[in-house]
Design an enzyme around this catalytic site. Structure first.
Site, PDB file in Angstrom:
ATOM      1  N   GLN A  63       0.874   6.055  11.540  1.00  0.00           N
ATOM      2  CA  GLN A  63       1.011   6.607  10.202  1.00  0.00           C
ATOM      3  C   GLN A  63       2.443   7.099   9.975  1.00  0.00           C
ATOM      4  O   GLN A  63       3.001   7.804  10.801  1.00  0.00           O
ATOM      5  CB  GLN A  63       0.024   7.755   9.970  1.00  0.00           C
ATOM      6  CG  GLN A  63      -1.352   7.298   9.514  1.00  0.00           C
ATOM      7  CD  GLN A  63      -2.108   6.532  10.588  1.00  0.00           C
ATOM      8  OE1 GLN A  63      -2.131   6.951  11.729  1.00  0.00           O
ATOM      9  NE2 GLN A  63      -2.718   5.425  10.228  1.00  0.00           N
ATOM     10  N   GLY A  64       3.021   6.692   8.845  1.00  0.00           N
ATOM     11  CA  GLY A  64       4.404   7.018   8.538  1.00  0.00           C
ATOM     12  C   GLY A  64       5.342   5.857   8.808  1.00  0.00           C
ATOM     13  O   GLY A  64       6.488   5.868   8.368  1.00  0.00           O
ATOM     14  N   ASP A  65       4.843   4.831   9.552  1.00  0.00           N
ATOM     15  CA  ASP A  65       5.657   3.644   9.839  1.00  0.00           C
ATOM     16  C   ASP A  65       5.388   2.511   8.848  1.00  0.00           C
ATOM     17  O   ASP A  65       6.114   1.517   8.846  1.00  0.00           O
ATOM     18  CB  ASP A  65       5.387   3.128  11.256  1.00  0.00           C
ATOM     19  CG  ASP A  65       5.901   4.074  12.322  1.00  0.00           C
ATOM     20  OD1 ASP A  65       6.994   4.630  12.132  1.00  0.00           O
ATOM     21  OD2 ASP A  65       5.210   4.258  13.341  1.00  0.00           O
ATOM     22  N   SER A  66       4.329   2.631   8.043  1.00  0.00           N
ATOM     23  CA  SER A  66       3.985   1.589   7.081  1.00  0.00           C
ATOM     24  C   SER A  66       5.200   1.134   6.291  1.00  0.00           C
ATOM     25  O   SER A  66       6.047   1.936   5.906  1.00  0.00           O
ATOM     26  CB  SER A  66       2.939   2.105   6.088  1.00  0.00           C
ATOM     27  OG  SER A  66       1.654   2.050   6.614  1.00  0.00           O
ATOM     28  N   ASP A 101       0.002  -7.573   1.687  1.00  0.00           N
ATOM     29  CA  ASP A 101       0.499  -6.189   1.686  1.00  0.00           C
ATOM     30  C   ASP A 101       2.025  -6.173   1.726  1.00  0.00           C
ATOM     31  O   ASP A 101       2.642  -5.816   2.736  1.00  0.00           O
ATOM     32  CB  ASP A 101      -0.093  -5.453   2.887  1.00  0.00           C
ATOM     33  CG  ASP A 101       0.130  -3.952   2.840  1.00  0.00           C
ATOM     34  OD1 ASP A 101       0.519  -3.444   1.766  1.00  0.00           O
ATOM     35  OD2 ASP A 101      -0.085  -3.292   3.880  1.00  0.00           O
ATOM     36  N   HIS A 153       0.823  -1.205   0.000  1.00  0.00           N
ATOM     37  CA  HIS A 153       0.000   0.000   0.000  1.00  0.00           C
ATOM     38  C   HIS A 153       0.861   1.261   0.000  1.00  0.00           C
ATOM     39  O   HIS A 153       0.365   2.363  -0.255  1.00  0.00           O
ATOM     40  CB  HIS A 153      -0.996  -0.005   1.163  1.00  0.00           C
ATOM     41  CG  HIS A 153      -0.436   0.312   2.512  1.00  0.00           C
ATOM     42  ND1 HIS A 153      -0.090  -0.646   3.428  1.00  0.00           N
ATOM     43  CD2 HIS A 153      -0.167   1.502   3.115  1.00  0.00           C
ATOM     44  CE1 HIS A 153       0.352  -0.074   4.534  1.00  0.00           C
ATOM     45  NE2 HIS A 153       0.322   1.233   4.370  1.00  0.00           N
TER      46      HIS A 153
END
Length: 261
Positions: free
Chosen positions: A213-216, A121, A75
Site C-alpha cells: 500500500q502506497g506503492d500503487s 489499471d 485506481h
C-alpha cells in the site's frame, strides 16, 4: 483516497489494490527493499493529495514519460479531480524537495474495471508546467507495443509504500528486485481471478519482497524500461502471492494515442 466500497469488496476476496489507505499516507515504504537515490530512478514521482497547498499527502507512485506526462494506476486517480492532486518529482523524499507540479488533466483507461481483480489499471496525468530535466528528473523508457519480457527476468520496483502489510515505514525512496513470471504461472497463484493480457506478475514464491500500500501506480522497470505499473495483489509479500502489475507494453498504443509519445 482509497474508496471504502472497493476496499471492503477486495478484502472479501483476499485481494487489495496497492493504493495507500488514508492512515498509511502519513507513513508510507516498500517491503524487503533497500534505500534508493533519485539519481538512480529519476523517472519516479510521488502523486499526492493537495489540501489548499498547505498539506500534501503521498497517495501513489508514478513514472515520468515526458516533460508533460506521468503514467500511474487508474485506481489511484479514480474519483479524483486534477485540482486535488500534485506531482512531486526529483526527490527521494516524498514530503520535500524536487519539483512540484499541479495537475491539469487526468486520462483513465476507458475500460478500467474497478472490480476483482482490477483490469486496465492505467492512467495518464498531464502536469500544468513541464518538468525541468536533469540528473534527478528524467523520463523512463517505454517498451515497444506488445514487447515480451522473459519469465525469470528481474525487475525493480521503487516507491514509498508500507514496509509491512498494514504497516508504516520510511519517508525516503526504496527499491526492491523481483522476478517476473508468465501469466500462466501467475494464474496458478490466483485461481478464479482472471490474469488478463493487460497484466504482468512478479514476485517470489516464498514472499518477503514486494510492493505494498502506497506503492500503487509506481514503476516496475527492467534495465530502465517501464514494464509494469503497481496494481494489486493478495496482501503484501505473502508466500505464493505475487504482485500484479498493469503490463505497459499492452497499453503502448493507448499511451501514444493520448499523449503523442
Amino acid at each position: 483516497m482509497f474508496r471504502p466500497v472497493i476496499f471492503f469488496a477486495l478484502l472479501a476476496c483476499g485481494l487489495a489494490s496497492k493504493k495507500s489507505v488514508f492512515f498509511n499516507k502519513f507513513n508510507p515504504k516498500i517491503i524487503g527493499g533497500s534505500a534508493a537515490s533519485i539519481e538512480e530512478f529519476p523517472y519516479m514521482v510521488s502523486l499526492q493529495l493537495d489540501f489548499l497547498g498547505i498539506i500534501r499527502l503521498h497517495m501513489c507512485g508514478g513514472s515520468i514519460i515526458s516533460q508533460n506526462w506521468v503514467v500511474t494506476a487508474a485506481h489511484c486517480t479514480e474519483d479524483e479531480s486534477p485540482s486535488s492532486l500534485v506531482v512531486r518529482a526529483g526527490s527521494a523524499r516524498e514530503a520535500s524537495g524536487g519539483q512540484v507540479r499541479s495537475v491539469s488533466q487526468i486520462i483513465e483507461h476507458p475500460n478500467f474495471d474497478q472490480g476483482i481483480p482490477l483490469d486496465n489499471d492505467i492512467a495518464l496525468i498531464r502536469v500544468s508546467q513541464p518538468f525541468v530535466y536533469g540528473t534527478t528528473v528524467h523520463p523512463v523508457v517505454l517498451p515497444a507495443a506488445n514487447a515480451a519480457v522473459a519469465s525469470g527476468t528481474y525487475g525493480v520496483i521503487t516507491g514509498w509504500g508500507a514496509t509491512s502489510q498494514g504497516g508504516s515505514g520510511s519517508a525516503t525512496l526504496l527499491q526492491v528486485s523481483v522476478p517476473l513470471m508468465t501469466n500462466n504461472q501467475c494464474t496458478q497463484y490466483y485461481a478464479g481471478n482472471r490474469i488478463s493480457n493487460g497484466m504482468i506478475c512478479a514476485g517470489y514464491q516464498a514472499g518477503g519482497k514486494d510492493s505494498c500500500q502506497g506503492d500503487s501506480g509506481g514503476p516496475l522497470a527492467v534495465e530502465g524500461v517501464l514494464v509494469g505499473i503497481v496494481s494489486w495483489g493478495a496482501g503484501c509479500a505473502q508466500p505464493n502471492a505475487p504482485g500484479v502489475y498493469a503490463r505497459v507494453a499492452f497499453y503502448r498504443q493507448w499511451i501514444s494515442s493520448n499523449t503523442g509519445i
